[in-house]
Design an enzyme around this catalytic site. Structure first.
Site, short mmCIF file in Angstrom:
data_model
loop_
_atom_site.label_atom_id
_atom_site.label_comp_id
_atom_site.label_asym_id
_atom_site.label_seq_id
_atom_site.Cartn_x
_atom_site.Cartn_y
_atom_site.Cartn_z
N LYS A 196 5.76 0.53 -16.12
CA LYS A 196 6.60 1.31 -17.03
C LYS A 196 7.58 0.39 -17.76
CE LYS A 196 10.00 5.02 -16.94
NZ LYS A 196 10.59 6.12 -16.21
N GLU A 202 6.83 -8.27 -9.24
CA GLU A 202 5.51 -8.40 -8.61
C GLU A 202 4.40 -8.32 -9.65
OE1 GLU A 202 7.93 -6.35 -7.82
OE2 GLU A 202 8.22 -6.20 -5.65
N GLY A 257 8.21 6.91 -12.70
CA GLY A 257 7.11 6.11 -12.17
C GLY A 257 6.25 6.86 -11.16
N ARG A 258 6.89 7.57 -10.24
CA ARG A 258 6.12 8.25 -9.18
C ARG A 258 5.48 9.55 -9.66
NH1 ARG A 258 11.41 7.40 -8.33
NH2 ARG A 258 12.82 9.18 -8.22
N GLU A 343 11.40 8.26 -2.30
CA GLU A 343 12.12 7.63 -3.41
C GLU A 343 12.85 8.70 -4.23
OE1 GLU A 343 10.32 5.27 -6.89
OE2 GLU A 343 10.89 3.66 -5.53
N HIS A 374 -6.36 9.36 17.80
CA HIS A 374 -6.65 8.30 18.78
C HIS A 374 -5.60 7.21 18.71
CE1 HIS A 374 -10.48 10.19 19.71
NE2 HIS A 374 -10.48 10.52 18.42
N LYS A 494 16.50 -5.90 -4.94
CA LYS A 494 15.89 -6.67 -6.03
C LYS A 494 16.85 -7.74 -6.51
CE LYS A 494 13.10 -3.05 -8.26
NZ LYS A 494 12.97 -2.25 -9.47
#
Ligand code: F6P
Length: 529
Positions: A196, A202, A257-258, A343, A374, A494
């Site tokens: 965005k 990253e 973003g999400r 978030e 399990h 950040k």
């Protein structure tokens, strides 16, 4: 008025005192119609919340709270394009991305360009720098620019386009990109830089390395045009990176973003499953949007999920929320929901900037069934912590192998039932458990859960399911009086990483740092030298 002082909140606190010690066995025993009373349906999507620890009075008070929080008013403000993300002065308009004919012109325009691009890749008219077809697409993005598309592509693998593989790289750790590139041919690989802001550390690091990897073979800057496209709101930055304007699929600052998999960020989805399926995904979400905006409160699925979450978190003290899809295809759903919920609503400042003194979003986690059984289900059954859960299952399998699906469904129902009702010592004894093992075979039960049943997993039903959770998040933000659409909590780390990177490289002094960080950096520098 802060949220806890709303009259219904106080009434719920009082009501919880009497209900907290009631067992689900008792609630079911008193009401043979509990399933009918506490389940809802919308177009084949069923939500059974009868295994939640609540009764008619609980839901009445919860709905009063929703009224007092003015959830309909907030819906209207969102739909009217008000800047309800007030700390960033942004509207919240992601539902318009999937509004079909009613979508804004700029949305339709980008969708049209995405459709044409998919056609060019799938038909092979789009070629790499050496004239070869594209066989592999690598999405470079993180957070909302990764988790949603990655999850949908995995979930809808039954619709996968032939002859095209879609990969996802998100991590700054070179192991992610390097291991993906190891199996790829630069002549046949297309990169989507999905960001965005087009400034995320990253993603930009991975994009720069991917470009160098391409150019090491192509030896010509012009090849970037054939192998790099972008999904972003930042057209200046995409152009500075060298991506041709024609290869940029735009979206807008009113898409969080999400909440962005419905936008150009969904390009890897459209490439993986075909544009027609992508539009069905949008249509499913739109269908749930219409339900959310029109259905009365007591029939409203997202509002109901939100009210249940609030009840469990704030009145029964469940600090953890498990999501257990009994569908291998939905394996990545918990990871997507972690970002979506935590978030959005993992916050301590209310809309007015006051510190809240009530719990907000619980820790969300989960894994696909039956694998979780399990592993960690032992703790859910006998560990003592209260964990509220969502069980999600498909009536019909997307990969119908003989003999598998009935047993999978049986396990899903068995777990929610065992968690709810448990097993008493007397029951264990009458089942023939020897006396010396009775203490170990007692299951306290009373773990609340909701079961969500989809008729089948298709792009349409997945769109419905994801929009259901998105609107649940919206409602919870209203109930908790939060801005669900900013994420200031990720900023501090950040900024600190930026400063520490220079220290680790030995370019800045560590004297000002705390003793632990200073000691760790010294050790790392020694180990690396
Ligand atoms: O982690 C914070 C965040 O801003 C998320 O909200 C977002 O989804 C992610 O980073 C990626 O951001 P971008 O799409 O701008 O690269």
């Amino acid at each position: 008025m802060t949220v806890p002082l709303r009259p219904a909140w106080l009434a719920l606190a009082e009501h919880a005192r009497s209900l907290r010690n009631r067992h689900l066995r008792d609630l079911f025993g008193r009401d043979p119609e509990r399933f009918e009373r506490f389940s809802l349906q919308h177009r084949g999507l069923l939500i059974d919340f009868s295994k939640q620890r609540l009764n008619h009075e609980t839901t009445t008070l919860l709905h009063q709270l929703a009224e007092q929080a003015d959830w309909r008013g907030w819906q209207k403000r969102m739909r009217a394009g008000e800047a309800i993300n007030h700390t960033e002065q942004r509207a919240v308009r992601h539902v318009e991305l999937r509004a079909g004919d009613a979508a804004p012109a700029e949305v339709k325009d980008v969708l049209g360009r995405m459709a044409a691009f998919c056609e060019a890749i799938h038909s092979g008219t789009w070629r790499g720098f050496s004239g070869e077809r594209i066989t592999d697409v690598v999405n470079l993005g993180i957070g909302g620019s990764d988790l949603g598309p990655r999850m949908v592509v995995h979930a809808l693998s039954a619709c996968q386009q032939p002859d095209l593989r879609v990969h996802f790289v998100s991590n700054l750790d070179g192991a992610d990109l390097a291991s993906t590139l190891a199996g790829l041919n630069p002549r046949r690989t297309l990169f989507i830089v999905a960001s965005k802001t087009f400034s995320t550390l990253e993603t930009m690091a991975n994009a720069r390395t991917a470009r160098a990897w391409l150019l090491a073979t192509a030896n010509d800057e012009g090849a970037v045009t054939r192998h790099f496209v972008a999904a972003s709101t930042n057209l200046a930055a995409t152009s500075a990176f060298g991506i041709a304007p024609a290869n940029v699929f735009e979206f807008w600052d009113w898409v969080g973003g999400r909440f962005s998999l419905w936008s150009a960020i969904g390009l890897p989805i459209a490439l993986a499953i075909g544009f027609r399926h992508f539009t069905q995904l949008l249509a499913g979400a739109h269908d749930l949007d219409q339900h959310f905006f029109a259905a009365p409160a007591r029939e409203n699925l997202p509002l109901t999920l939100a009210l249940i979450a609030l009840w469990n978190t704030n009145f029964l003290d469940a600090h953890s929320h498990g999501v257990f899809p009994y569908s291998h295809s939905l394996t990545l759903l918990p990871a997507h929901l972690q970002q979506l919920e935590m978030e959005s609503n993992g916050k301590r400042a209310n809309r007015d900037g006051q510190a809240v003194d009530y719990e907000t979003n619980p820790i969300l986690w989960g894994a696909a069934g039956t694998n979780g059984q399990h592993s960690f289900f032992q703790l859910l059954h006998q560990g003592g912590a209260l964990v509220a859960s969502d069980f999600i299952a498909l009536a019909r399998s997307d990969y119908p192998l003989p003999g598998h699906h009935s047993d999978l469904l049986a396990n899903c129902l068995a777990q929610s039932s065992a968690l709810a009702f448990g097993q008493t010592v007397e029951e264990a004894r009458s089942a023939g458990i020897p006396e010396h093992l009775l203490a170990f075979r007692r299951f306290p039960g009373n773990q609340p859960s909701t079961t969500i049943l989809l008729p089948e997993l298709t792009p349409f039903t997945l769109g419905q399911l994801l929009a259901l959770y998105e609107h649940k998040v919206f409602c919870l933000g209203v109930l908790w009086n939060l801005n669900s659409f900013d994420q200031w909590g990720v900023e501090l780390g950040k900024q600190m990483a930026g400063r520490l990177a220079t220290c680790i490289r030995g370019e800045a002094t560590t004297a000002e740092l705390d003793a632990s960080t200073r000691g760790l950096i010294a050790h790392l520098q020694q180990s690396r030298s």
